[in-house]
Design an enzyme around this catalytic site. Structure first.
Site, PDB file in Angstrom:
ATOM      1  N   CYS A   1     -17.613  -9.848   0.544  1.00  0.00           N
ATOM      2  CA  CYS A   1     -17.463  -8.719   1.468  1.00  0.00           C
ATOM      3  C   CYS A   1     -18.351  -8.873   2.713  1.00  0.00           C
ATOM      4  O   CYS A   1     -18.064  -9.732   3.543  1.00  0.00           O
ATOM      5  CB  CYS A   1     -17.696  -7.414   0.724  1.00  0.00           C
ATOM      6  SG  CYS A   1     -16.897  -6.032   1.536  1.00  0.00           S
TER       7      CYS A   1
ATOM      8  N   HIS B   1     -15.689  -7.200  -4.396  1.00  0.00           N
ATOM      9  CA  HIS B   1     -17.000  -7.349  -5.063  1.00  0.00           C
ATOM     10  C   HIS B   1     -16.831  -7.793  -6.522  1.00  0.00           C
ATOM     11  O   HIS B   1     -16.702  -6.934  -7.400  1.00  0.00           O
ATOM     12  CB  HIS B   1     -17.716  -5.999  -5.070  1.00  0.00           C
ATOM     13  CG  HIS B   1     -18.246  -5.589  -3.739  1.00  0.00           C
ATOM     14  ND1 HIS B   1     -19.541  -5.809  -3.349  1.00  0.00           N
ATOM     15  CD2 HIS B   1     -17.637  -4.980  -2.694  1.00  0.00           C
ATOM     16  CE1 HIS B   1     -19.724  -5.349  -2.120  1.00  0.00           C
ATOM     17  NE2 HIS B   1     -18.579  -4.842  -1.707  1.00  0.00           N
TER      18      HIS B   1
ATOM     19  N   GLU C   1     -19.011  -8.845  -8.497  1.00  0.00           N
ATOM     20  CA  GLU C   1     -20.222  -8.562  -9.287  1.00  0.00           C
ATOM     21  C   GLU C   1     -20.152  -7.164  -9.905  1.00  0.00           C
ATOM     22  O   GLU C   1     -20.975  -6.806 -10.735  1.00  0.00           O
ATOM     23  CB  GLU C   1     -21.481  -8.720  -8.414  1.00  0.00           C
ATOM     24  CG  GLU C   1     -21.711  -7.649  -7.351  1.00  0.00           C
ATOM     25  CD  GLU C   1     -20.793  -7.759  -6.129  1.00  0.00           C
ATOM     26  OE1 GLU C   1     -19.876  -8.593  -6.115  1.00  0.00           O
ATOM     27  OE2 GLU C   1     -20.994  -6.970  -5.196  1.00  0.00           O
TER      28      GLU C   1
HETATM   29  N1  GLN Z   1     -17.442  -3.281   5.865  1.00  0.00           N
HETATM   30  C1  GLN Z   1     -18.783  -3.632   5.543  1.00  0.00           C
HETATM   31  C2  GLN Z   1     -19.412  -4.370   6.698  1.00  0.00           C
HETATM   32  O1  GLN Z   1     -18.794  -4.658   7.655  1.00  0.00           O
HETATM   33  C3  GLN Z   1     -18.843  -4.488   4.300  1.00  0.00           C
HETATM   34  C4  GLN Z   1     -18.718  -3.644   3.102  1.00  0.00           C
HETATM   35  C5  GLN Z   1     -19.141  -4.296   1.830  1.00  0.00           C
HETATM   36  O2  GLN Z   1     -19.832  -5.301   1.808  1.00  0.00           O
HETATM   37  N2  GLN Z   1     -18.728  -3.689   0.773  1.00  0.00           N
HETATM   38  O3  GLN Z   1     -20.561  -4.670   6.595  1.00  0.00           O
END
Ligand code: GLN
Length: 187
Positions: free
Chosen positions: A77, A168, A170
Protein backbone atom coordinates in the site's frame (compact mmCIF):
# COMPACT_ATOMS: atom_id res chain seq x y z
CA UNK A 1 18.45 -14.53 6.30
CA UNK A 2 17.58 -11.23 7.91
CA UNK A 3 14.56 -9.22 6.74
CA UNK A 4 14.31 -5.51 7.48
CA UNK A 5 11.02 -3.75 8.09
CA UNK A 6 11.11 -0.02 7.44
CA UNK A 7 9.75 1.47 10.65
CA UNK A 8 9.46 5.19 9.98
CA UNK A 9 5.65 5.23 10.06
CA UNK A 10 2.77 2.82 9.46
CA UNK A 11 1.83 -0.69 10.50
CA UNK A 12 5.29 -2.25 10.68
CA UNK A 13 4.35 -4.11 13.87
CA UNK A 14 1.97 -6.45 12.02
CA UNK A 15 4.74 -7.35 9.55
CA UNK A 16 6.96 -8.23 12.52
CA UNK A 17 4.26 -10.58 13.77
CA UNK A 18 3.86 -12.18 10.33
CA UNK A 19 7.61 -12.82 10.02
CA UNK A 20 7.68 -14.15 13.61
CA UNK A 21 5.04 -16.72 12.67
CA UNK A 22 7.18 -17.77 9.69
CA UNK A 23 10.28 -17.98 11.91
CA UNK A 24 12.06 -15.45 9.72
CA UNK A 25 14.58 -13.23 11.53
CA UNK A 26 13.85 -9.53 11.21
CA UNK A 27 14.92 -6.09 12.42
CA UNK A 28 13.29 -2.69 12.34
CA UNK A 29 15.08 -0.34 9.94
CA UNK A 30 15.21 3.39 10.59
CA UNK A 31 18.52 4.31 8.96
CA UNK A 32 20.85 3.20 6.18
CA UNK A 33 23.24 1.49 8.57
CA UNK A 34 20.62 -1.04 9.66
CA UNK A 35 19.25 -1.28 6.11
CA UNK A 36 22.58 -2.63 4.86
CA UNK A 37 22.54 -5.40 7.49
CA UNK A 38 19.46 -6.92 5.87
CA UNK A 39 18.91 -9.24 2.90
CA UNK A 40 15.45 -7.93 1.96
CA UNK A 41 13.13 -5.14 3.08
CA UNK A 42 9.41 -4.63 3.68
CA UNK A 43 8.03 -1.10 3.40
CA UNK A 44 4.71 -1.17 5.27
CA UNK A 45 1.43 0.57 4.62
CA UNK A 46 0.57 3.77 6.42
CA UNK A 47 0.71 7.27 5.03
CA UNK A 48 2.94 7.54 1.97
CA UNK A 49 3.41 11.32 2.27
CA UNK A 50 4.85 10.84 5.78
CA UNK A 51 6.95 7.77 4.91
CA UNK A 52 8.38 9.62 1.90
CA UNK A 53 9.25 12.70 3.99
CA UNK A 54 10.88 10.57 6.68
CA UNK A 55 12.97 8.68 4.11
CA UNK A 56 14.42 12.00 2.91
CA UNK A 57 14.77 13.39 6.44
CA UNK A 58 16.76 10.29 7.46
CA UNK A 59 18.87 10.56 4.29
CA UNK A 60 17.83 7.11 3.15
CA UNK A 61 16.56 7.85 -0.38
CA UNK A 62 19.79 7.19 -2.28
CA UNK A 63 20.65 4.20 -0.13
CA UNK A 64 17.23 2.64 -0.71
CA UNK A 65 17.66 3.04 -4.47
CA UNK A 66 21.16 1.53 -4.29
CA UNK A 67 20.01 -1.29 -1.99
CA UNK A 68 17.16 -2.13 -4.40
CA UNK A 69 19.64 -2.88 -7.19
CA UNK A 70 20.79 -6.04 -5.39
CA UNK A 71 18.12 -6.72 -2.75
CA UNK A 72 14.41 -7.44 -2.84
CA UNK A 73 11.89 -4.96 -1.45
CA UNK A 74 8.18 -5.56 -0.83
CA UNK A 75 5.97 -2.49 -0.54
CA UNK A 76 2.43 -2.82 0.78
CA UNK A 77 0.00 0.00 0.00
CA UNK A 78 1.79 3.22 1.08
CA UNK A 79 5.07 1.27 0.76
CA UNK A 80 4.17 0.44 -2.84
CA UNK A 81 3.39 4.10 -3.54
CA UNK A 82 6.84 5.12 -2.30
CA UNK A 83 8.48 2.44 -4.52
CA UNK A 84 6.60 3.46 -7.68
CA UNK A 85 7.89 5.47 -10.64
CA UNK A 86 5.14 8.05 -11.03
CA UNK A 87 2.45 9.35 -8.67
CA UNK A 88 -0.64 11.44 -9.37
CA UNK A 89 0.42 14.09 -6.88
CA UNK A 90 3.67 15.87 -6.15
CA UNK A 91 3.81 15.35 -2.35
CA UNK A 92 5.27 11.84 -2.46
CA UNK A 93 8.64 11.52 -4.18
CA UNK A 94 8.76 8.18 -6.03
CA UNK A 95 11.92 6.10 -5.55
CA UNK A 96 11.40 4.51 -9.01
CA UNK A 97 12.13 0.98 -7.83
CA UNK A 98 9.23 -0.58 -9.74
CA UNK A 99 7.85 0.75 -12.99
CA UNK A 100 4.22 1.53 -12.17
CA UNK A 101 2.22 4.73 -12.08
CA UNK A 102 0.12 5.20 -8.96
CA UNK A 103 -3.20 6.85 -8.32
CA UNK A 104 -3.49 7.27 -4.55
CA UNK A 105 -6.71 6.43 -2.65
CA UNK A 106 -8.33 4.95 -5.78
CA UNK A 107 -10.30 2.32 -3.83
CA UNK A 108 -12.00 4.85 -1.55
CA UNK A 109 -11.46 6.66 1.73
CA UNK A 110 -10.65 5.13 5.13
CA UNK A 111 -14.35 4.55 5.93
CA UNK A 112 -14.68 2.60 2.68
CA UNK A 113 -12.05 0.04 3.74
CA UNK A 114 -13.04 -3.48 2.74
CA UNK A 115 -11.73 -7.00 2.39
CA UNK A 116 -12.14 -9.31 -0.55
CA UNK A 117 -11.22 -12.90 -1.38
CA UNK A 118 -8.76 -12.65 -4.23
CA UNK A 119 -6.95 -15.17 -6.41
CA UNK A 120 -3.16 -15.30 -6.45
CA UNK A 121 -1.32 -16.72 -9.47
CA UNK A 122 0.99 -18.88 -7.32
CA UNK A 123 -1.53 -20.73 -5.12
CA UNK A 124 -4.91 -22.36 -5.57
CA UNK A 125 -6.57 -21.07 -2.39
CA UNK A 126 -8.21 -17.66 -2.09
CA UNK A 127 -6.48 -14.93 -0.13
CA UNK A 128 -8.51 -12.57 2.05
CA UNK A 129 -7.07 -9.15 1.19
CA UNK A 130 -7.75 -5.95 3.14
CA UNK A 131 -7.87 -2.65 1.26
CA UNK A 132 -7.46 0.64 3.15
CA UNK A 133 -7.28 3.80 1.02
CA UNK A 134 -5.64 1.55 -1.54
CA UNK A 135 -3.85 2.83 -4.63
CA UNK A 136 -4.44 1.92 -8.25
CA UNK A 137 -1.42 0.82 -10.29
CA UNK A 138 -0.81 1.33 -13.97
CA UNK A 139 1.82 -0.97 -15.47
CA UNK A 140 4.45 1.07 -17.35
CA UNK A 141 6.78 -1.60 -18.73
CA UNK A 142 6.84 -5.25 -19.73
CA UNK A 143 9.32 -6.40 -17.09
CA UNK A 144 6.39 -6.61 -14.65
CA UNK A 145 4.27 -9.66 -13.81
CA UNK A 146 0.76 -9.34 -12.40
CA UNK A 147 0.20 -11.91 -9.63
CA UNK A 148 -3.35 -10.84 -8.80
CA UNK A 149 -6.15 -8.71 -10.25
CA UNK A 150 -9.35 -7.33 -8.79
CA UNK A 151 -12.05 -5.84 -11.01
CA UNK A 152 -9.54 -5.91 -13.87
CA UNK A 153 -7.02 -3.82 -11.92
CA UNK A 154 -3.59 -5.24 -10.99
CA UNK A 155 -3.28 -5.39 -7.19
CA UNK A 156 -0.20 -7.60 -6.68
CA UNK A 157 2.73 -7.03 -9.03
CA UNK A 158 6.37 -8.03 -9.21
CA UNK A 159 9.41 -7.36 -11.29
CA UNK A 160 12.53 -9.53 -11.14
CA UNK A 161 13.41 -8.55 -7.57
CA UNK A 162 10.60 -6.48 -6.11
CA UNK A 163 6.99 -6.93 -5.08
CA UNK A 164 4.14 -4.47 -4.48
CA UNK A 165 0.53 -4.86 -3.36
CA UNK A 166 -2.27 -2.33 -3.11
CA UNK A 167 -3.65 -4.22 -0.09
CA UNK A 168 -2.39 -5.25 3.38
CA UNK A 169 -1.38 -8.95 3.55
CA UNK A 170 -0.17 -8.49 7.16
CA UNK A 171 -3.82 -8.14 8.29
CA UNK A 172 -5.29 -11.60 8.83
CA UNK A 173 -3.69 -15.00 9.33
CA UNK A 174 -2.76 -16.03 5.80
CA UNK A 175 0.99 -15.79 5.39
CA UNK A 176 1.11 -16.86 1.71
CA UNK A 177 2.32 -13.52 0.39
CA UNK A 178 4.98 -13.04 3.08
CA UNK A 179 6.13 -16.56 2.34
CA UNK A 180 6.28 -15.77 -1.38
CA UNK A 181 8.34 -12.64 -0.71
CA UNK A 182 10.79 -14.47 1.56
CA UNK A 183 11.40 -16.93 -1.32
CA UNK A 184 12.07 -13.97 -3.63
CA UNK A 185 14.80 -12.79 -1.24
CA UNK A 186 16.34 -16.25 -1.23
CA UNK A 187 16.76 -16.32 -5.03
N1 GLN B 1 -3.53 6.01 0.55
C1 GLN B 1 -2.50 5.97 1.52
C2 GLN B 1 -1.36 6.86 1.09
O1 GLN B 1 -1.35 7.40 0.05
C3 GLN B 1 -1.99 4.56 1.74
C4 GLN B 1 -2.92 3.83 2.61
C5 GLN B 1 -2.36 2.58 3.21
O2 GLN B 1 -1.16 2.35 3.24
N2 GLN B 1 -3.25 1.79 3.69
O3 GLN B 1 -0.44 6.98 1.85
Amino acid sequence: MLVGILALQGDYFLHMQALDKLNVKHILVRDSKSLYKTDGLIIPGGESTVISKMIYRNNMNNDLIKYAKSNSIYGTCAGAIVMSSKINDYIVKPLKIINVQVMRNFWGRQIHSFSENIKLSFTKKYFNATFIRAPKFKILSNDLTILSNMENEPILIRNKKHLISSFHPEIGNDLSIHEYFVKMIDK
